[in-house]
Design an enzyme around this catalytic site. Sequence first.
Site, short mmCIF file in Angstrom:
data_model
loop_
_atom_site.label_atom_id
_atom_site.label_comp_id
_atom_site.label_asym_id
_atom_site.label_seq_id
_atom_site.Cartn_x
_atom_site.Cartn_y
_atom_site.Cartn_z
N GLU A 119 7.92 -9.93 5.68
CA GLU A 119 7.33 -9.97 6.85
C GLU A 119 5.70 -10.51 6.68
OE1 GLU A 119 4.70 -7.00 9.75
OE2 GLU A 119 4.52 -6.71 7.76
N ASP A 156 7.35 -5.44 3.50
CA ASP A 156 6.59 -5.17 4.54
C ASP A 156 5.16 -5.94 4.03
OD1 ASP A 156 5.65 -3.56 7.09
OD2 ASP A 156 4.04 -2.92 5.43
N HIS A 162 0.74 -1.40 0.05
CA HIS A 162 -0.15 -0.02 -0.06
C HIS A 162 0.94 1.26 0.00
CE1 HIS A 162 0.87 -1.62 4.11
NE2 HIS A 162 1.02 -0.13 4.32
#
Length: 579
Positions: free
Chosen positions: A260, A218, A121
Amino acid sequence: MSVPGVPNLPAQPRPGLRPDPDWFRTAVFYEALLRSFADSNGDGVGDFRGLASRLDYLAWLGVDAIWIPPFYPSPMRDGGYDIADYTGVDPRYGTMDDFRALVTQAHERGIRVVIDMVLNHTSDAHPWFQASRRDPDGPYGDFYVWADDDSSYADARIIFVDTERSNWAFDELRGQYYWHRFFSHQPDLNYDNPEVVDAVHEVVRFWARTGVDGFRLDAIPYLVEREGTNCENLPGTHHLIAGLREMLDREFPGTITIAEANQWPQDVVAYFGTPQAPECTMCFHFPVMPRIFSSLREGEATAIREVLQATPPIPPHGQWGTFLRNHDELTLEMVTEAERERMYHWYAPQARMRANVGIRRRLAPLLGDSRAELELAHVLLLSLPGSPCLYYGDEIGMGENIWLPDRDAVRTPMQWDHSANMGFSACADPAELTLPLISAVDYAERCVADALEEPESLLHFLKDVLRVRREHPVLGRGDFHLRPASDAAVLAHTRADTPPGGDASETNDGETLLCLANLANRPCEAVVEVPELAGCSTHTVLAADSATASPAIDARGRLTAALPAHGYRWLRVSPGEGL
Ligand code: NOJ
């Protein structure tokens, strides 16, 4: 380079980077939260120059790589994980030249640099999103996941349950809903659009060119959405990560990627990919982390043992990443409901200590500041399969501030010394600090300078354990085998360069270590079974108590070890006489 306020730092001879493609297997990582680490210009915000000025400290500690969370321009509504410009640096942290200098100076000290890459995002302030809202038919119109209503992907869970009620948010300007797995100000990119994939590859190339050694990827389980699924770990997502890895291997060989992926063991393992289609170099092992904490309270190693038994083997190119704490809440997503309730009961008795599905507390207060438990937790971290990642400040037992919102509770300024602002910022007005300093009585005065002066401090303990780990690279790269122990309190495992049954040789290269940890708050004596090492002798390389002699392994392959409450031992195994 001098480190103001931090005395007695003997120079560490670390002349630059070792040319070692497998460096990450034996590396100790350290998460340095840039904005809270060291402020060089007195504006109250940590910065690149500040971090650079503390590299000697990190080299002294024995850190091999720093992980720097996002430092890109950002409205900072999610600690910088809301990126508004992928190829800039937030001026509060310095300039691009400062960043490059940091990378160079870290490399000069043998320290590698891993940066965060948030692919799932952007911030809603990112120009791509602004253009997408304004002009659905324009070049960025399809960069995000838009829909006329909010009915799709109903099976996807909400991650930030404290704040969000839906994964869809309505945009007045475009008159449509957009998809977001995290905060509603963090619209998800649309990876079904090949132009998004190209744009993201360009971003990764941009940073790889600065000479960074790796990327923490991430939130990668959520890249792709498909109707009728929970929108996590989908084949399309794996395909994208493999594509990114292929680009890096081709254009920037040796650059690592760390996943992650807060998922169950069998799902995390998929993020290593396969030898034919590799994905990540490392994956954080989320499920083992909470079980280190629960085992300490249960006084039994069972939970750790079971989760490691449930962890499938990983391909040869991969390595686990282990951790106790990081900048987020201590996540309890990867435990059962019953385990979660027990964890809350033990570790988050006050409602303010909880956030989302987890606990927003620091390591030392979580463990009641018990030196024995802090040592044991670190010793486990450093001997379980994987490369450990430390969280800044935990090495001096820093405290938390649960009165700060969300995860800021564990992100307060690093405490260096007793000068202004505990050495974090020489001349900022305390009211201007990025976050207030810890004021809790037992924790406010803790600092690196005092810990350096005190030979028995947790900091010195940690530095010594990291040295022992460095002397035994088998702890990073060796095979891992759980061993039966007669007392459920004991976790016994071997790390071996040779497969079980091979020779336990004298040299480091063919080393075998037997690691024992007593999770109970009582002394115990356990019989551990290591049949293929029958008749071998042992030599203690690390122990909670230095008094006892190193036990031998008898002819039936049994070793009897006495351990103090929360005690531990690492034993180097050598062929016995006559073997
Ligand atoms: C994971 C990061 O660690 C966390 O801090 C962040 O809030 C989420 N990703 C969303 O970006």
